[in-house]
Design an enzyme around this catalytic site. Structure first.
Site, PDB file in Angstrom:
ATOM      1  N   ARG A  22      30.929 137.999  28.741  1.00  7.79           N
ATOM      2  CA  ARG A  22      30.614 138.480  27.569  1.00  7.79           C
ATOM      3  C   ARG A  22      30.360 139.866  27.485  1.00  7.79           C
ATOM      4  NH1 ARG A  22      24.900 139.455  24.399  1.00  7.79           N
ATOM      5  NH2 ARG A  22      25.686 140.009  22.472  1.00  7.79           N
ATOM      6  N   LYS A  55      22.373 135.744  32.336  1.00  5.49           N
ATOM      7  CA  LYS A  55      22.434 134.288  32.081  1.00  5.49           C
ATOM      8  C   LYS A  55      23.764 133.561  32.281  1.00  5.49           C
ATOM      9  CE  LYS A  55      19.597 135.404  27.816  1.00  5.49           C
ATOM     10  NZ  LYS A  55      20.082 136.030  26.380  1.00  5.49           N
ATOM     11  N   HIS A  68      27.921 140.560  17.353  1.00  2.00           N
ATOM     12  CA  HIS A  68      27.697 138.963  17.320  1.00  2.00           C
ATOM     13  C   HIS A  68      29.174 138.435  17.080  1.00  2.00           C
ATOM     14  CE1 HIS A  68      23.165 139.753  16.103  1.00  2.00           C
ATOM     15  NE2 HIS A  68      23.323 139.474  17.267  1.00  2.00           N
ATOM     16  N   ARG A  79      14.421 146.256  15.175  1.00  2.00           N
ATOM     17  CA  ARG A  79      15.461 147.447  14.822  1.00  2.00           C
ATOM     18  C   ARG A  79      15.181 147.452  13.251  1.00  2.00           C
ATOM     19  NH1 ARG A  79      20.361 144.635  17.500  1.00  2.00           N
ATOM     20  NH2 ARG A  79      19.228 143.775  19.182  1.00  2.00           N
ATOM     21  N   GLY A 120      17.587 131.370  11.829  1.00  2.00           N
ATOM     22  CA  GLY A 120      18.470 130.757  10.954  1.00  2.00           C
ATOM     23  C   GLY A 120      18.592 129.231  11.098  1.00  2.00           C
ATOM     24  N   ASP A 139       7.966 138.087  16.275  1.00  2.02           N
ATOM     25  CA  ASP A 139       8.377 136.597  16.156  1.00  2.02           C
ATOM     26  C   ASP A 139       8.033 135.922  14.681  1.00  2.02           C
ATOM     27  OD1 ASP A 139       8.575 133.769  16.525  1.00  2.02           O
ATOM     28  OD2 ASP A 139       8.662 134.173  18.510  1.00  2.02           O
ATOM     29  N   ASN A 164      26.648 136.208  30.985  1.00  2.00           N
ATOM     30  CA  ASN A 164      26.247 137.238  29.966  1.00  2.00           C
ATOM     31  C   ASN A 164      25.299 138.110  30.729  1.00  2.00           C
ATOM     32  OD1 ASN A 164      25.112 138.733  28.096  1.00  2.00           O
ATOM     33  ND2 ASN A 164      24.566 136.724  26.755  1.00  2.00           N
ATOM     34  N   GLU A 205      27.811 130.619  21.604  1.00  2.00           N
ATOM     35  CA  GLU A 205      28.297 131.577  21.968  1.00  2.00           C
ATOM     36  C   GLU A 205      28.948 131.427  23.365  1.00  2.00           C
ATOM     37  OE1 GLU A 205      25.041 134.074  20.838  1.00  2.00           O
ATOM     38  OE2 GLU A 205      26.557 135.812  20.603  1.00  2.00           O
TER      39      GLU A 205
END
Ligand code: ADP
Length: 398
Positions: A91, A14, A180, A241, A334, A284, A7, A385
């Site tokens: 990705r 990553k 996503h 955002r 989440g 955060d 990624n 992912e």
């Protein structure tokens, strides 16, 4: 069959090496500050301590070289040589309308991804640099491109068109794409498995709530709507955002503050969201939750506005699918914040949802957090992912 998942960002990379047969993680890591002073590689073979190496990385090829050296190192490596890496899965953020599925990478595919660069100017060029670096160092290893946008390509026109002159869609492909997608696909599939139901029989809403956040509606195994748009700026209120705003705000603030469109776009991307809404308290949620619990207005208004927007999307997507069987929470917030999940679910009584507080207090595992008599099920599904990219890559090799 070991698959290296990459990624690649503009200054970071990553990676995870995954055994695609057992689906076990073998090693993972991160190169940071590529092309910037102070670059470092963090490498962690599964079950062992992290090894941090501070070393110059002038470009992504150097970074990939260091990653491959770590993976094949005689002391801390996890494979004997590069022949033990069967394929690389990349990705890719934007596949435009061209890619509704993952694909093996050829020169033609690289060209088609390059054509999507202007739709994701921050991400796609970096993804392409990662492909080029791997190709240079492992020229004979097959590579796959797995797109963030692909899962959402099943959306019908009514969901992806904007109410603007149609010629902008025809000329420039201005439409909703959504992002996503790998996560929304993985999580909705897992939800069906956890519930012991057929994916094709369910109406599922996935709330991917991380620093970037999006919601999707998955009806009978196909995405029919999602909250991010032409870019990842639309939809939910995110870390920094704005999500949905009245487009006229851009001109209004530009006039009031004497700013350019570029300035305003930068504010909407980097200084808005929960960061801006909390008067710069934090992007955060852990900090915001502390503020909420200690009664600070900044924390209260921010979390309540965030949760309200999520609830509104859940209502909209329930209407879009004419019902909902399961609502899933995933990604950093989440998966980890019982508090935010409870706040959202407390507004969903009309869907026959009662939260099981004990289940909701658990962490780090796949969970059904609604009570058995709830008519709509609520689940927490940790996203993965990288595993999804490894699966896609493996499937393409067969
Ligand atoms: P990204 O979009 O960068 O991949 P993640 O999915 O990793 O983001 O989510 C990161 C965000 O998750 C953090 O900014 C934080 O707001 C939230 N988060 C992580 N852990 C917790 C926690 N224990 N409680 C509340 N929020 C959390």
């Amino acid at each position: 069959m070991n698959i290296l998942v990459i990624n690649c960002g503009s200054s970071s990379l990553k990676f995870q090496l995954i055994d695609a047969e057992t689906e076990k993680l073998i090693a993972k890591g991160l190169c940071e500050r590529i092309g910037i002073e102070g670059s470092q590689l963090v490498y962690q073979p599964e079950g062992k301590d992290k090894i941090t190496t501070v070393t110059p990385m002038e470009d992504h090829t150097t970074a990939v070289k260091l990653v491959l050296n770590s993976l094949t190192d005689s002391v801390n490596g996890v494979v004997k040589d590069l022949s033990e890496i069967a394929a690389v899965g990349h990705r890719i953020v934007h596949g435009g309308e061209k890619f509704a599925k993952s694909t093996l990478i050829t020169d033609e595919v690289v060209k088609a991804i390059t054509d999507c660069n202007e739709l994701a100017p921050l991400h796609n060029p970096a993804n392409l640099i990662g492909i080029a670096a791997c190709k240079e160092l492992m020229p004979n290893t097959p590579m796959a491109a797995v797109f963030d946008t692909a899962f959402h390509q099943t959306m019908p026109k009514e969901a992806y068109l904007y109410g603007i002159p149609y010629e902008y869609y025809e000329k420039y492909k201005v439409r909703r794409y959504g992002f996503h997608g790998t996560s929304h696909s993985y999580v909705s599939n897992r939800a069906a498995e956890v519930l012991g139901k057929k994916y094709e029989d369910l109406k599922i809403i996935v709330c991917h709530l991380g620093n970037g956040a999006s919601v999707s509606a998955v009806k009978n195994g196909k995405c029919i709507d999602t909250s991010m748009g032409l870019t990842p700026l639309e939809g939910l209120i995110m870390g920094t955002r704005s999500g949905d705003i009245d487009p006229a705000i851009i001109e209004f603030i530009a006039h009031k503050e004497g700013k350019s469109i570029d300035d305003i776009m930068s504010i909407l991307n980097k200084k808005s969201g929960v960061l801006g809404l909390s008067s710069n308290l934090s992007s955060d949620f852990r900090d915001l939750q502390d503020a909420y619990e200690s009664g600070k207005e900044e924390g209260i208004r921010t979390i309540e506005t965030f949760a309200y927007r999520v609830t509104k999307y859940i209502g909209a997507y329930t209407a879009a699918m004419n019902g909902v069987d399961a609502i899933c929470f995933t990604a950093g917030l989440g998966e980890n914040s019982a508090f935010v999940r409870e706040m959202i679910c407390s507004r969903l009584g009309y869907l026959g949802i009662t939260l099981d507080k004990e289940q909701n207090s658990k962490r780090g595992e796949e969970l059904v957090i609604s009570t058995p008599d709830s008519t709509t099920k609520v689940l927490v599904i940790p996203t993965n992912e990288e595993l999804a990219i490894a699966r896609e890559t493996k499937a393409l090799l067969k």
